[in-house]
Design an enzyme around this catalytic site. Structure first.
Site, PDB file in Angstrom:
ATOM      1  N   GLU A 275      47.518  38.514  44.572  1.00  0.00           N
ATOM      2  CA  GLU A 275      46.948  39.825  44.940  1.00  0.00           C
ATOM      3  C   GLU A 275      47.304  40.233  46.139  1.00  0.00           C
ATOM      4  OE1 GLU A 275      42.706  39.744  42.877  1.00  0.00           O
ATOM      5  OE2 GLU A 275      42.456  39.922  45.119  1.00  0.00           O
ATOM      6  N   HIS A 296      55.748  18.275  28.866  1.00  0.00           N
ATOM      7  CA  HIS A 296      56.077  17.901  27.412  1.00  0.00           C
ATOM      8  C   HIS A 296      55.491  19.395  26.614  1.00  0.00           C
ATOM      9  CE1 HIS A 296      56.549  13.493  27.426  1.00  0.00           C
ATOM     10  NE2 HIS A 296      56.034  13.669  28.442  1.00  0.00           N
ATOM     11  N   LYS A 410      38.982  48.343  36.089  1.00  0.00           N
ATOM     12  CA  LYS A 410      37.569  48.445  36.365  1.00  0.00           C
ATOM     13  C   LYS A 410      37.206  50.281  35.939  1.00  0.00           C
ATOM     14  CE  LYS A 410      36.767  45.353  40.413  1.00  0.00           C
ATOM     15  NZ  LYS A 410      36.431  45.188  41.554  1.00  0.00           N
TER      16      LYS A 410
HETATM   17  O1  PA5 Z   1      40.503  38.515  46.744  1.00  0.00           O
HETATM   18  C1  PA5 Z   1      39.448  39.695  46.419  1.00  0.00           C
HETATM   19  O2  PA5 Z   1      39.464  40.124  47.237  1.00  0.00           O
HETATM   20  C2  PA5 Z   1      39.055  39.572  45.278  1.00  0.00           C
HETATM   21  O3  PA5 Z   1      39.672  38.440  44.481  1.00  0.00           O
HETATM   22  C3  PA5 Z   1      37.488  39.444  45.146  1.00  0.00           C
HETATM   23  O4  PA5 Z   1      37.290  38.268  45.520  1.00  0.00           O
HETATM   24  C4  PA5 Z   1      36.993  39.185  43.836  1.00  0.00           C
HETATM   25  O5  PA5 Z   1      37.408  40.715  43.217  1.00  0.00           O
HETATM   26  C5  PA5 Z   1      35.413  39.367  43.826  1.00  0.00           C
HETATM   27  O6  PA5 Z   1      34.932  40.574  44.699  1.00  0.00           O
HETATM   28  P1  PA5 Z   1      33.755  40.191  45.295  1.00  0.00           P
HETATM   29  O7  PA5 Z   1      33.465  39.172  46.141  1.00  0.00           O
HETATM   30  O8  PA5 Z   1      33.418  41.599  45.965  1.00  0.00           O
HETATM   31  O9  PA5 Z   1      32.571  40.202  44.037  1.00  0.00           O
END
Ligand code: PA5
Length: 422
Positions: A275, A296, A410
């Protein structure tokens, strides 16, 4: 501290290439430490290892209260809102000590009905974590869990729910204030995948019985060590190796562990790297293997498949517990040559053999080693990798601290679900 064994990296990157790119890596580190550059408004994670003792104390008290009053915990969150806690708990806790379950990280009805079934007759606590407070997966699971608590007809039900969210806004904040439950804040300048050392990671860890102040101490030491502007800073060497190899056509980084208890740590790392760096057409695809299990299965591909992989071994030298291979008089399995040896010794040889085999198979490999898996070492590892992906990301010129691509699924899902206003 972590040590770096550069393996065969010098076969792929020359000393002069390292020398030439070191100033760029130092500049990237400098920009982080001085809170400059793209995404600098999200660098609050650099302050987390030095949170005041009273905040840690409050988390630990809450952890103790939950352990006393409830018989298990359900952490409800997705992405950065659960992966760090899960990584630390899986690495450091015995399952039987205080069970911690995870919900809201998928939309599977089977997964959630199995969990609800398990919880039916238990006084479980829920720790719901969402920075935005609006994440669909988390909100659905939270609703299901609240419903089960309601059905259990517990007069003290609100004491079983803890929310961790934005200090000011979002649906979860509003809901928490309305139903009067305990709330912990996520600092506004800390993004999900960098939040393990905030209440997001520390509260579930405290409930699970992990000494969180030791984890923070390890993180604070690591922050000092790995923000040194010196060519002996192994975090910089690791970050620039990743950066240079990418420019030479390496597309995948595999984090290989020989400790199955580190599997969830690899999952945390995959989210952190993917990310943070998977942007603007770049980024190494982060994958992981758990050895010797995967020798394996994926071992064949690592040995002889497409040569576009960097393999980073994450090794711990001393197991927390040992088992010795027993001697058998009949020796029908011809295993007596291993009798008296510990599994840890054998696992070490498996790692050494694997690393040599992969070197002979012409994969660039390097190893990061920790003495053993302790709360301190986990704190160190979290900071080490957070710094490393931030430096590699900054060297690539991207903003490592946003995640615009996550919105695409989303938008489409909401349209298909006919969400009002979309
Ligand atoms: O690293 C990030 O920002 C994302 O992975 C969020 O943690 C994830 O989308 C969850 O978001 P939120 O904490 O707003 O529910």
């Amino acid at each position: 501290m972590i040590t770096l064994d550069p393996g065969n990296i010098s076969d792929y990157i020359s000393d002069s290439e390292v020398e030439e790119s070191l100033p760029g890596a130092i500049r990237a580190l400098d920009s982080l430490v001085n809170r400059k550059g793209r995404g600098s408004e999200m660098l609050g994670w650099l302050d987390l290892p030095s949170v005041p003792a009273e905040s840690t104390g409050r988390l630990e008290e809450e952890g103790e209260r939950v352990r006393e009053e409830c018989d298990c915990l359900v952490v409800t969150g997705i992405g950065g809102s659960y992966l760090g806690a899960r990584a630390a708990i899986e690495a450091l806790c015995e399952e039987a000590e205080f069970p911690v379950y995870f919900a809201g990280n998928n939309l599977s009805s089977l997964y959630h009905s199995r969990l609800l079934h398990k919880l039916q007759d238990r006084r479980f606590a829920v720790c719901v974590i969402s920075k935005s407070g609006t994440t669909t997966e988390t909100a659905i699971a939270f609703r299901l869990l609240k419903e089960l608590i309601r059905e259990q007809d517990d007069p003290r039900s609100s004491e079983r729910i803890i929310a961790i969210t934005d200090p000011r806004k979002g649906a979860l904040r509003k809901l928490a204030e309305e139903i009067g439950i305990t709330v912990f804040d996520i600092p506004r300048d800390v993004g999900g995948r960098f939040s393990i050392l905030s209440p997001v990671g520390l509260l579930p860890c405290a409930v699970a019985g992990i000494p969180v102040e030791e984890m923070l101490e390890g993180a604070a030491d690591a922050l000092e060590e790995y923000t040194r502007k010196a060519d002996s800073n192994i975090m910089l060497l690791y970050a620039l190796t990743r950066h240079l190899l990418q420019a030479k056509g390496i597309a995948v980084e595999v984090l290989s562990t020989f400790q199955p208890e580190m599997n969830q740590f690899c999952e945390w790392w995959k989210q952190l790297a993917g990310e943070s760096e998977g942007k603007e057409g770049g980024g190494l695809f982060p994958a992981s293997t758990v050895m010797t299990t995967d020798l394996h299965s994926l071992g064949q591909l690592l040995q002889e498949g497409r040569r576009n992989i960097l393999e980073t071994f994450l090794i711990s030298n001393k197991p927390c517990r040992e088992l010795i291979v027993p001697e058998e008089e009949e020796n029908l399995d011809n295993l007596n040559y291993l009798a008296g040896k510990s599994l840890g010794q054998i696992n070490r040889k498996a790692y050494e053999g694997t690393r040599d085999a992969h070197i002979s198979g012409k994969i660039p490999v390097l190893s990061l080693e920790i003495p053993s898996i302790t709360p301190r070492a986990m704190g160190e590892l979290f900071i080490f990798f957070e710094l490393a992906v931030s430096v590699s990301g900054r060297m690539a010129g991207i903003n490592p601290f946003d995640q615009p691509g996550v919105e695409e699924y989303k938008k489409r899902m909401f349209r298909l679900l006919e969400k009002p206003g979309v």
